[in-house]
Design an enzyme around this catalytic site. Structure first.
Site, PDB file in Angstrom:
ATOM      1  N   GLU A  88       3.235   7.670  15.520  1.00  0.00           N
ATOM      2  CA  GLU A  88       3.973   7.762  16.780  1.00  0.00           C
ATOM      3  C   GLU A  88       4.777   6.475  16.981  1.00  0.00           C
ATOM      4  O   GLU A  88       4.313   5.378  16.665  1.00  0.00           O
ATOM      5  CB  GLU A  88       2.971   7.945  17.923  1.00  0.00           C
ATOM      6  CG  GLU A  88       3.574   7.975  19.309  1.00  0.00           C
ATOM      7  CD  GLU A  88       2.511   8.069  20.402  1.00  0.00           C
ATOM      8  OE1 GLU A  88       2.893   8.090  21.589  1.00  0.00           O
ATOM      9  OE2 GLU A  88       1.305   8.115  20.067  1.00  0.00           O
ATOM     10  N   TYR A  89       5.982   6.612  17.511  1.00  0.00           N
ATOM     11  CA  TYR A  89       6.836   5.451  17.785  1.00  0.00           C
ATOM     12  C   TYR A  89       6.582   4.944  19.198  1.00  0.00           C
ATOM     13  O   TYR A  89       6.637   5.710  20.161  1.00  0.00           O
ATOM     14  CB  TYR A  89       8.308   5.834  17.609  1.00  0.00           C
ATOM     15  CG  TYR A  89       9.299   4.773  18.030  1.00  0.00           C
ATOM     16  CD1 TYR A  89       9.164   3.451  17.615  1.00  0.00           C
ATOM     17  CD2 TYR A  89      10.394   5.108  18.831  1.00  0.00           C
ATOM     18  CE1 TYR A  89      10.084   2.479  17.991  1.00  0.00           C
ATOM     19  CE2 TYR A  89      11.329   4.144  19.205  1.00  0.00           C
ATOM     20  CZ  TYR A  89      11.164   2.830  18.782  1.00  0.00           C
ATOM     21  OH  TYR A  89      12.083   1.874  19.153  1.00  0.00           O
ATOM     22  N   LYS A 100       4.700   3.517   8.473  1.00  0.00           N
ATOM     23  CA  LYS A 100       4.092   2.306   7.932  1.00  0.00           C
ATOM     24  C   LYS A 100       4.029   2.450   6.413  1.00  0.00           C
ATOM     25  O   LYS A 100       3.462   3.411   5.899  1.00  0.00           O
ATOM     26  CB  LYS A 100       2.684   2.107   8.506  1.00  0.00           C
ATOM     27  CG  LYS A 100       1.985   0.849   7.994  1.00  0.00           C
ATOM     28  CD  LYS A 100       0.534   0.781   8.446  1.00  0.00           C
ATOM     29  CE  LYS A 100       0.411   0.405   9.890  1.00  0.00           C
ATOM     30  NZ  LYS A 100      -1.011   0.145  10.274  1.00  0.00           N
ATOM     31  N   ASP A 130      -3.627   0.494  15.027  1.00  0.00           N
ATOM     32  CA  ASP A 130      -4.285  -0.212  13.931  1.00  0.00           C
ATOM     33  C   ASP A 130      -5.804  -0.052  13.967  1.00  0.00           C
ATOM     34  O   ASP A 130      -6.530  -0.913  14.454  1.00  0.00           O
ATOM     35  CB  ASP A 130      -3.916  -1.701  13.949  1.00  0.00           C
ATOM     36  CG  ASP A 130      -4.133  -2.353  12.591  1.00  0.00           C
ATOM     37  OD1 ASP A 130      -4.921  -1.803  11.798  1.00  0.00           O
ATOM     38  OD2 ASP A 130      -3.523  -3.390  12.320  1.00  0.00           O
ATOM     39  N   ASP A 149     -11.477  -4.423  16.652  1.00  0.00           N
ATOM     40  CA  ASP A 149     -10.377  -5.390  16.484  1.00  0.00           C
ATOM     41  C   ASP A 149      -9.364  -5.258  17.620  1.00  0.00           C
ATOM     42  O   ASP A 149      -8.161  -5.218  17.398  1.00  0.00           O
ATOM     43  CB  ASP A 149      -9.706  -5.178  15.127  1.00  0.00           C
ATOM     44  CG  ASP A 149      -8.845  -6.373  14.701  1.00  0.00           C
ATOM     45  OD1 ASP A 149      -9.091  -7.488  15.219  1.00  0.00           O
ATOM     46  OD2 ASP A 149      -7.946  -6.194  13.867  1.00  0.00           O
ATOM     47  N   GLU A 198      -2.024  -7.947  19.675  1.00  0.00           N
ATOM     48  CA  GLU A 198      -1.185  -7.519  18.555  1.00  0.00           C
ATOM     49  C   GLU A 198      -1.422  -6.067  18.174  1.00  0.00           C
ATOM     50  O   GLU A 198      -0.539  -5.420  17.595  1.00  0.00           O
ATOM     51  CB  GLU A 198      -1.435  -8.399  17.319  1.00  0.00           C
ATOM     52  CG  GLU A 198      -0.968  -9.831  17.469  1.00  0.00           C
ATOM     53  CD  GLU A 198      -2.033 -10.762  18.016  1.00  0.00           C
ATOM     54  OE1 GLU A 198      -1.959 -11.962  17.735  1.00  0.00           O
ATOM     55  OE2 GLU A 198      -2.938 -10.293  18.748  1.00  0.00           O
ATOM     56  N   ASN A 199      -2.601  -5.547  18.458  1.00  0.00           N
ATOM     57  CA  ASN A 199      -2.940  -4.169  18.110  1.00  0.00           C
ATOM     58  C   ASN A 199      -2.768  -3.205  19.278  1.00  0.00           C
ATOM     59  O   ASN A 199      -3.235  -2.061  19.217  1.00  0.00           O
ATOM     60  CB  ASN A 199      -4.380  -4.084  17.589  1.00  0.00           C
ATOM     61  CG  ASN A 199      -4.513  -4.671  16.196  1.00  0.00           C
ATOM     62  OD1 ASN A 199      -3.523  -4.823  15.490  1.00  0.00           O
ATOM     63  ND2 ASN A 199      -5.725  -5.009  15.805  1.00  0.00           N
TER      64      ASN A 199
END
Length: 405
Positions: A212-213, A163, A275, A257, A261-262
């Site tokens: 991590e991917y 990132k 995130d 959160d 999306e996270n």
């Protein structure tokens, strides 16, 4: 700092997830397409955002990550799986540019001298990461402060994600503390359903997080593609999420959160929380900060009251509803209407939502935080037990104990 995943390190990757007509979000900022070939279009509808971070969910300014090395040209498909290659050599994480080195347990009978010698030897193995240590591949996602790229550590050939955050944008938004908090918290968490942060480094203009991917991308993409999930997938995801949150709360960390999306998906389809930018240590969590995405915020946060780890239980209820229905329970056409619905806990169930799921969601979406169930209660809820394909950590421990006896 979100979003998801052709242009590979060395050829096309076939793990890209097709987009579909997913849940619609109310736009609060104008999406501007990026002209940068390294920037991936997120393809996601935007949610209603609260005032304090609405500006943090728009695409980044056009910036290009420049690597001093060209990507390898003949990387095979199987090398893109993080599980198929060794992980990079452990390195320490401190307050400079170093990556993290997993702590090893010292033998109980070691003398102070032996321990000091061991620490000295470990110290000598530490080194600082730099951009030259990695081959940078295709973009995986984008956010306001930078992008996420597929990458490979040159020495070990380990596949990971980097990132890239631009310092000027972080400083302009005044969120440097948020980044420090994310690094501090996420780098110390060890759970199969939490995305690993291996370390970080920085240069004059950018900060790089070594992550991590997660090959299968964001849960939100999958939800867009399928419109909604069935009971089995929903219960399994809730089990994994509740298990990971239970671990976080045991470490005095609340996420604040939680949303599709996270949440990312590993190579085996397992859910991984990512995130931690809005997360906090629980002792300092009784704040009135309005952060995160409005659709998932509980009444105590939008009303500016003190809050604790029970905020994650509310988000779990919202998430369970969205998985089954395809949209959040309090979604509305305006910010004000969404706010009002959350504050009054006004929502309805479509006819196809099963009774067991209704019961769990209704228990989680209580205005009074003290009336919400514990994560243990969630994991032991009859509907979860009947539909989840994965046992929780506590259930695994019970099964292991019963076998031994």
């Amino acid at each position: 700092m979100d979003k998801s995943k052709e242009n590979c390190i060395a050829g096309p990757v076939k793990t890209a997830i097709a987009l579909g007509d997913g849940p619609k979000r109310v736009l609060v900022t104008q999406q501007v397409p990026s002209q940068n070939p390294l920037s991936a279009n997120s393809g996601q509808a935007q949610r209603v955002l609260c005032p304090s971070n609405s500006s943090q969910r728009v695409p980044p300014q056009t910036q290009k990550l420049v690597s001093s090395h060209k990507p390898a040209q003949n990387l095979k498909q199987k090398q893109l799986q993080a599980t198929g290659v060794p992980r990079p050599a452990s390195r320490s994480l401190n307050n400079t540019q170093k990556s993290e080195q997993p702590s090893s347990s010292a033998p109980g009978n070691n003398s102070e001298k032996e321990l000091a010698t061991k620490q000295k030897n470990e110290e000598s193995k530490k080194r600082q990461w730099a951009l030259e240590d990695f081959e940078i591949g295709r973009p995986l996602g984008k956010g306001k402060f930078g992008n996420v790229y597929l990458a490979r550590e040159k020495q070990s050939k380990f596949i990971l994600a980097i990132k890239v955050l631009f310092k000027a944008q972080l400083e302009k938004a005044g969120v440097e503390h948020q980044l420090r908090r994310e690094v501090e918290i996420q780098s110390h968490l060890r759970h199969p359903n939490i995305l690993r942060l291996y370390g970080y480094f920085h240069d004059a203009t950018r900060v790089y997080l070594i992550l991590e991917y997660a090959p299968l991308g964001a849960v939100y993409r999958e939800l867009q593609k399928l419109s909604k999930f069935d009971e089995q997938r929903t219960a399994t995801y809730i089990t994994e999420l509740a298990d990971a949150l239970s671990y976080c709360h045991s470490k005095r960390v609340i996420h604040r959160d939680i949303k599709p999306e996270n949440l990312l998906l590993g190579s085996a389809g397992e859910l991984k929380i990512a995130d931690f930018g809005w997360s906090v240590h629980a002792p300092s969590s009784r704040r009135t900060t309005l952060c995160g995405t409005l659709d998932y915020l509980p009444p105590e946060m939008i009303e500016g009251r003190m809050h604790d780890e029970k905020v994650d239980l509310w988000s779990l209820g919202v998430l369970c509803y969205e998985f089954l229905v395809g949209k959040p329970p309090f979604e509305a056409s305006t910010y004000q209407e969404t706010y009002k619905r959350i504050s009054r806990v006004e929502f309805t169930f479509p006819d196809f939502v099963p009774e067991g799921a209704r019961d769990l969601i209704s228990r989680l979406l209580k205005h009074n935080p003290s009336q919400r169930p514990t994560l243990k209660d969630v994991l032991e809820h009859p509907w979860i037990m009947a539909n989840s394909s994965k046992p929780s950590s506590s259930q695994k421990s019970k099964d292991s104990t019963s076998k031994q006896s």
